[in-house]
Design a protein around this motif. Structure first.
Motif, PDB file in Angstrom:
ATOM      1  N   ALA A  63       0.823  -1.346  -0.111  1.00 54.31           N
ATOM      2  CA  ALA A  63      -0.027  -0.014  -0.249  1.00 54.31           C
ATOM      3  C   ALA A  63       0.871   1.264  -0.005  1.00 54.31           C
ATOM      4  O   ALA A  63       0.681   2.203  -0.765  1.00 54.31           O
ATOM      5  CB  ALA A  63      -0.929  -0.087   1.473  1.00 54.31           C
ATOM      6  N   ARG A  77      -7.788  -4.746  -6.079  1.00 50.93           N
ATOM      7  CA  ARG A  77      -8.342  -3.675  -5.229  1.00 50.93           C
ATOM      8  C   ARG A  77      -7.568  -2.580  -4.762  1.00 50.93           C
ATOM      9  O   ARG A  77      -7.933  -1.356  -4.633  1.00 50.93           O
ATOM     10  CB  ARG A  77      -9.139  -4.336  -4.034  1.00 50.93           C
ATOM     11  CG  ARG A  77      -9.803  -3.469  -3.068  1.00 50.93           C
ATOM     12  CD  ARG A  77     -10.435  -4.120  -1.912  1.00 50.93           C
ATOM     13  NE  ARG A  77      -9.382  -4.890  -1.200  1.00 50.93           N
ATOM     14  CZ  ARG A  77      -8.592  -4.192  -0.427  1.00 50.93           C
ATOM     15  NH1 ARG A  77      -8.876  -2.805  -0.042  1.00 50.93           N
ATOM     16  NH2 ARG A  77      -7.693  -4.852   0.445  1.00 50.93           N
ATOM     17  N   LEU A  78      -6.263  -2.691  -4.280  1.00 52.02           N
ATOM     18  CA  LEU A  78      -5.477  -1.740  -3.699  1.00 52.02           C
ATOM     19  C   LEU A  78      -4.964  -0.895  -4.873  1.00 52.02           C
ATOM     20  O   LEU A  78      -5.019   0.178  -4.608  1.00 52.02           O
ATOM     21  CB  LEU A  78      -4.385  -2.542  -3.059  1.00 52.02           C
ATOM     22  CG  LEU A  78      -4.445  -3.310  -1.948  1.00 52.02           C
ATOM     23  CD1 LEU A  78      -3.207  -4.054  -1.251  1.00 52.02           C
ATOM     24  CD2 LEU A  78      -4.829  -2.232  -0.719  1.00 52.02           C
ATOM     25  N   GLU A 128      -6.684  -0.133  -7.684  1.00 51.34           N
ATOM     26  CA  GLU A 128      -7.810   0.808  -7.863  1.00 51.34           C
ATOM     27  C   GLU A 128      -7.847   1.853  -7.035  1.00 51.34           C
ATOM     28  O   GLU A 128      -8.458   2.916  -7.554  1.00 51.34           O
ATOM     29  CB  GLU A 128      -9.023  -0.085  -7.868  1.00 51.34           C
ATOM     30  CG  GLU A 128      -9.248  -0.954  -9.188  1.00 51.34           C
ATOM     31  CD  GLU A 128     -10.345  -1.843  -9.260  1.00 51.34           C
ATOM     32  OE1 GLU A 128     -11.070  -1.947  -8.026  1.00 51.34           O
ATOM     33  OE2 GLU A 128     -10.795  -2.404 -10.093  1.00 51.34           O
ATOM     34  N   GLN A 129      -7.352   1.772  -5.891  1.00 52.67           N
ATOM     35  CA  GLN A 129      -7.505   3.067  -4.754  1.00 52.67           C
ATOM     36  C   GLN A 129      -6.214   4.117  -5.236  1.00 52.67           C
ATOM     37  O   GLN A 129      -6.495   4.957  -4.567  1.00 52.67           O
ATOM     38  CB  GLN A 129      -7.183   2.389  -3.445  1.00 52.67           C
ATOM     39  CG  GLN A 129      -8.422   1.430  -3.004  1.00 52.67           C
ATOM     40  CD  GLN A 129      -8.088   0.937  -1.728  1.00 52.67           C
ATOM     41  OE1 GLN A 129      -6.953   1.103  -0.930  1.00 52.67           O
ATOM     42  NE2 GLN A 129      -8.951   0.064  -1.056  1.00 52.67           N
ATOM     43  N   THR A 130      -5.246   3.816  -5.897  1.00 51.02           N
ATOM     44  CA  THR A 130      -4.276   4.509  -6.154  1.00 51.02           C
ATOM     45  C   THR A 130      -3.982   5.042  -7.824  1.00 51.02           C
ATOM     46  O   THR A 130      -4.793   5.620  -8.204  1.00 51.02           O
ATOM     47  CB  THR A 130      -2.816   4.116  -5.450  1.00 51.02           C
ATOM     48  OG1 THR A 130      -2.723   2.638  -6.101  1.00 51.02           O
ATOM     49  CG2 THR A 130      -2.954   4.199  -4.080  1.00 51.02           C
ATOM     50  N   ARG A 161      -7.301   4.430 -10.031  1.00 51.54           N
ATOM     51  CA  ARG A 161      -8.230   5.528  -9.925  1.00 51.54           C
ATOM     52  C   ARG A 161      -7.647   6.633 -10.648  1.00 51.54           C
ATOM     53  O   ARG A 161      -8.893   7.484 -11.243  1.00 51.54           O
ATOM     54  CB  ARG A 161      -8.635   5.805  -8.339  1.00 51.54           C
ATOM     55  CG  ARG A 161      -9.414   6.825  -7.933  1.00 51.54           C
ATOM     56  CD  ARG A 161      -9.868   6.817  -6.544  1.00 51.54           C
ATOM     57  NE  ARG A 161      -8.496   7.185  -5.858  1.00 51.54           N
ATOM     58  CZ  ARG A 161      -8.002   8.484  -5.716  1.00 51.54           C
ATOM     59  NH1 ARG A 161      -8.345   9.463  -6.037  1.00 51.54           N
ATOM     60  NH2 ARG A 161      -6.888   8.495  -4.991  1.00 51.54           N
TER      61      ARG A 161
END
Length: 220
Positions: free
Chosen positions: A64, A123-124, A126-128, A131
């Protein structure tokens, strides 16, 4: 929990993440043991389990951190006064450049999906980075800069192409491969551009010559 204990716990977390990131980057997740990590951080295994759900939990925090750092470096590489298309192209080139770092690519692109599984890794992501890519593409579609099309599959395709390119570059190590990848990818990006009506100084067949030079954007 007192303020002193909270600070101590936070310092322990930071030390473990720092040392684990260094070891994972150098040798890969599978070759690093918990004993090495806690010894490098100067803490006990009990302290590690107090802060993380074992080795995988610690790796998740490292990943992350790396993903957030890559996204931040890409974001700061783009001029604040750049138009949306220029910013988009510069951001893609910056991502390829940053991700070409072998230590970052090992954690983010090799060990990430292997250790956590594809679904959690995506998923991780897509958060950074993913996105930010989706947001940029949506703005370009909304502004009519690129041909109107569904943004979600386009994001997946471009993200996959950049991730695979970064992996290949990290493994090839040959001079000139980075520029070759960028020239091909830049041509792919330019093919998304919206075409304009034919007019003076424009291309033939009723289409504008809108494909800019592959040298556009910051150097890799």
């Amino acid at each position: 929990m007192t303020g002193v204990r909270i600070r101590q716990r936070e310092q322990t977390r930071k030390a473990l993440i720092h040392e684990a990131r260094t070891l994972f980057a150098q040798r890969g997740y599978g070759a690093v043991g918990l004993a090495e990590i806690v010894a490098a951080a100067g803490v006990s295994k009990g302290a590690l389990y107090h802060s993380f759900d074992g080795k995988i939990g610690l790796f998740r925090e490292v990943l992350a951190q790396v993903q957030a750092e890559v996204a931040d470096r890409v974001s700061t590489s783009v001029s604040s006064d750049a138009d949306p298309w220029t910013a988009f192209v510069a951001g893609c080139r910056a991502f390829l450049s940053v991700s070409n770092d072998p230590e970052l690519s090992r954690i983010m692109l090799i060990d990430g999906p292997a250790v956590l599984g594809w679904s959690e890794w995506r998923r991780l992501d897509e958060q950074t980075s993913a996105r930010h890519l989706a947001e940029s593409l949506q703005q370009l579609v909304d502004d009519g800069v690129i041909v109107s099309q569904p943004v979600e599959p386009l994001t997946r395709l471009l993200s996959g192409a950049m991730n695979e390119s970064a992996l290949w570059l990290a493994e090839s190590g040959r001079a000139g491969d980075g520029e070759a990848v960028w020239n091909v990818f830049h041509g792919l990006l330019c093919s998304l551009r919206e075409r304009q009506p034919h007019g003076p100084g424009r291309g033939t067949a009723g289409q504008a010559s809108v494909v800019p030079s592959a040298s556009d954007g910051p150097e890799a």
